[in-house]
Design an enzyme around this catalytic site. Structure first.
Site, PDB file in Angstrom:
ATOM      1  N   ALA A 159       0.660  -1.164   0.036  1.00  0.00           N
ATOM      2  CA  ALA A 159       0.050   0.069  -0.056  1.00  0.00           C
ATOM      3  C   ALA A 159       0.887   1.281   0.021  1.00  0.00           C
ATOM      4  O   ALA A 159       0.690   2.154  -0.659  1.00  0.00           O
ATOM      5  CB  ALA A 159      -0.946   0.036   1.009  1.00  0.00           C
ATOM      6  N   ARG A 164     -11.062 -18.323   6.302  1.00  0.00           N
ATOM      7  CA  ARG A 164     -10.016 -18.821   7.183  1.00  0.00           C
ATOM      8  C   ARG A 164     -10.626 -18.462   8.666  1.00  0.00           C
ATOM      9  O   ARG A 164     -10.018 -19.586   9.572  1.00  0.00           O
ATOM     10  CB  ARG A 164      -8.869 -17.631   7.201  1.00  0.00           C
ATOM     11  CG  ARG A 164      -8.020 -17.546   5.917  1.00  0.00           C
ATOM     12  CD  ARG A 164      -7.076 -16.340   5.585  1.00  0.00           C
ATOM     13  NE  ARG A 164      -6.420 -16.626   4.371  1.00  0.00           N
ATOM     14  CZ  ARG A 164      -5.351 -15.857   3.977  1.00  0.00           C
ATOM     15  NH1 ARG A 164      -5.406 -14.780   4.606  1.00  0.00           N
ATOM     16  NH2 ARG A 164      -4.612 -16.051   2.974  1.00  0.00           N
TER      17      ARG A 164
END
Lengths: 512, 512
Positions: free
Chosen positions: A52, A333
């Site tokens: 990012a 997950r």
């Protein structure tokens, strides 16, 4: 009395709360002492050198601004450089090659469903719509090399849509981003730790106080410097998965007994500072444990590529006592990690198992990796299923039944038991050698963080309005993934919103 | 490179993060402009006049301190005065009367299990251990009158352990707390809105800026006054369930389409201010919807006492299309509200149904209430089950089967289908008239909030240390209930920790 007053109250409730939110001061933070002089000055200052931060720096520089990237650790890249190297993208040529129908809408549906609707829908929509052009940008602008033969599937996605970086790791993007910045003349300045964000009396963020020459984790190391951010400060400092005291504030279960896939610099200093100067933090208690990590490896390791890319897609996950499957191997997950932790708490161990047909696709998407796993011992090889059951102490009859069940699913194209996605490339498990790895969840990703608007502007906790001069992207932010980040959506999130943050910071008006 | 550096990093990760947390400055907040003069001065200033704030004020006054209680609304009591009037207490005489074995340990187990382990265990332990002496305190010190015949059961508790206030409402405690404060010479000052918390350059909270004569929700109303808190400020401002813009920041699903049981003053002003001055906020995205509210009533209403106290304990909850049960009627609120919302989103409605045997215990615990429900029309009465099915448009055959299933569970003392607790007082459903109410979830309770230590001291977000002079209790705090507050645990939480906050504030050293 109770009910009468309650009724009259209610007529004003909605109007009242909306008015309050709108009327609070835009910059309610108290005075921050400004430095007497700035040691350095840039248009845009970026904190963090992962996907990012680097994407933000590239866009800010391409917009013609002066840019600095600060990284507190010795090496750049943060968690991104040890990332598993898959990017969630609907509509790639690889998907088309495998005959997989996909769309931004389907991806959005997956993210919102698995995120339990805690995601901010506009953020998810943008991410899914921008995924394909952003993937293309990594090729055109950065020269990232992608595996063109295969897509992968992570849990919670209703179809395989994960593009695989050719070198099998997030470093395949990070290093290209760094190269790009080098050609643009933007160095990554490592061992520079942001200690303070300077927010002035007018509410604007004007720069940072850093420790230059910082040596993690020595808080007193490095020389104090004041860095002016003329247009914008971009926070892209990542998560806090490795910070045990901080993570247990939000989720007391995540004690020191639980490992982490994160690099040790994934600590809370920047989180605390962002919170202190008035960023609205959201959903910080949603901290993801990865299900597929091996207890014999430290950190993330490499066994996960077997557990996910071979066993979850083409093999089975079983527990040792009964040899039975215990979960949809392609569930998200959280669902899978919770299931494994619950069994572990009962003294039951969980294993990923695949045959040679199941490991074959991995040899195409990640050549040479299986040999490395065997060498490390995090994945073990057996000539027969019987030997595997004996070696790993898994109930053989149960294991056989589990494999038979899955093979039936492959034949019928449908998993009657867990509704698991049956990959078109799957073949009935039948051919030795056989492989197994144990799975023990580790702390992996922070879904929560700084609330931002659609321009990646950080939101003030008092006013719910943007903090002038402050931008944020990536794991440091919250609201994109909700309860569960789907595997491969971190790269998409980081690059889509990192680029937006960089552009927004670059176009912000300078404060002097 | 990746793996080598990761490995070496890991050896310092734990030590590093612990050192960082310990070394950050205790009071990292920037300078707050102090007022030139204080208009009034008290040893202890309490914000909010619900269970927690009033309990804090009582303890602070009993410790010999001067105390002020500020309430922004016209009337005191907040959500507490419209609370359903049950308190989770293990080991009451009423439990013994009904032959129910219980213990603080069992209650703690329930709270942690249903709270998904997000609760801070030490906080839960203290609450459960203090519940019985605190219940006794409400009798001895306040003169609260409790129903001595029955205990009630809310979802998620493994046994009935909810003591019932004789007048059937939280007002039975709040009014007694106010009376007590009156005898102690502490008035509740209503229409006083806390606009600012004054936190000084030394990090200590020294007082508040209020608007005296405030008229909710007019932010400009009232006269600005500065109130000095010599020893402590106690934040007991409750939740933000009625604040739609604020709650959707944390959980975007909770839009204006969803009602609330909260009074309209349950808004975010004090939350934003606590956050702004540096309180560590946790788990703010866990916002509970109550499952049992009626769509024909505004706010909390009274139909819930039928849906929970009659149907969930002695009747059935069914959906209209098939007439079938859809959930353990005594599951926790989140599980039940989620199940109802999921069905509602498919166009399926959910009903609570009980016969006359099932409503009989409610007539003992809450005399006269059933007649009031029928008068309001939020619960409807039918002579026969057939008429009920027709009137409410519920599948009759399915409804009959559901009742047969539950009756079998009553006979056998065990619910094979959902594992629902079978109350010893339950009788097979057989005797008309029959009763029904529809259920539509509404926003009810904020589990998250200010992090506090065991002395109810508010924790700083930058340092993880207590903020000098600042205390918090009740719904304004986070960490006690985790993911799900069990019904009846709000009163226990508020009074246990309200009293601790009052004592802590009273014994804090004065700042001048």
């Amino acid at each position: 009395m109770r009910n009468i007053s309650r009724r009259s109250w209610l007529t004003t409730a909605l109007a009242g709360s909306a008015a309050l939110a709108a009327s609070l001061p835009a910059a309610a933070k108290p005075v921050e002492a400004m430095p007497e002089k700035w040691d350095e000055e840039f248009d845009v200052v970026v904190i963090g050198s992962g996907f990012a931060g680097l994407a933000a720096a590239i866009e800010a520089k391409l917009a013609g601004r002066s840019v600095a990237v600060f990284e507190k650790m010795r090496n750049p890249g943060g968690n991104s450089i040890i990332n598993g190297g898959i990017m969630g993208v609907p509509g790639t040529p690889m998907q088309k090659k495998e005959g997989i129908d996909d769309s931004p809408e389907l991806m959005m549906e997956d993210m919102l469903r698995e995120g339990l609707g805690l995601n901010h829908p506009d953020k998810v929509k943008k991410l899914c719509e921008e995924a394909l052009p952003t993937w293309q940008w990594t090729i055109d602008e950065l020269g990232v090399e992608w595996n063109r033969d295969r897509v992968s599937q992570e849990g919670g996605h209703s179809v395989p849509r994960c593009a695989i970086i050719r070198n099998g790791s997030g470093s395949g993007i990070v290093l290209k981003e760094i190269e790009k910045l080098k050609t643009l003349g933007v160095p990554i300045r490592t061992r520079v730790m942001m200690e303070r964000i300077i927010r002035d009396a007018d509410g604007r963020v004007k720069g940072v106080m850093v420790r230059d020459g910082y040596r993690f984790p020595n808080k007193d190391s490095g020389k104090i410097k004041f860095i002016k951010a003329r247009r914008g400060l971009v926070l892209a400092h990542g998560g806090f998965g490795a910070d045990i005291p901080y993570r247990t504030i939000f989720d007391p279960k995540l004690t020191a007994e639980i490992g982490t896939t994160c690099q040790p610099g994934a600590t809370s200093e920047a989180w605390r500072e962002a919170d202190r100067i008035g960023c609205q933090m959201i959903q910080t208690d949603w901290i993801q444990c990865a299900p597929w990590t091996s207890p014999t490896e430290k950190g993330m390791g490499i066994a996960l590529f077997f557990a996910q890319g071979a066993a979850a897609m083409f093999g089975v996950w079983v527990e040792d006592k009964g040899g039975t499957r215990f979960i949809n191997e392609l569930a998200n997950r959280k669902v899978r990690a919770d299931a494994i932790m619950t069994l572990l708490n009962k003294g039951t161990k969980c294993y990923a198992v695949a045959d040679s047909l199941g490991t074959a696709p991995m040899e195409i998407s990640r050549p040479g990796l299986l040999a490395k796993m065997l060498e490390r011992g995090c994945v073990r090889k057996y000539e027969t299923l019987e030997a595997l059951a004996e070696g790993e102490k898994i109930n053989l009859d149960g294991l056989r039944a589990s494999i038979a069940e899955w093979n039936k699913a492959v034949d019928e194209g449908k998993d009657a038991h867990y509704g698991r996605y049956v990959n078109k490339l799957a073949k009935p498990m039948s051919q030795g050698p056989w492989y197994a790895s144990q799975m023990v969840p580790k702390v992996h990703h922070c879904m929560g963080g700084i609330l931002t608007d659609m321009d990646a502007r950080a939101i003030d906790c008092a006013s719910s309005k943007p903090i002038p001069g402050l931008f944020a992207a990536g794991e440091a932010t919250g609201g994109v993934h909700g309860a569960v980040r789907l595997g491969s959506c971190a790269i998409t999130d980081c690059i889509v919103y990192g680029r937006i943050a960089g552009k927004s910071a670059a176009t912000a008006s300078p404060w002097e």
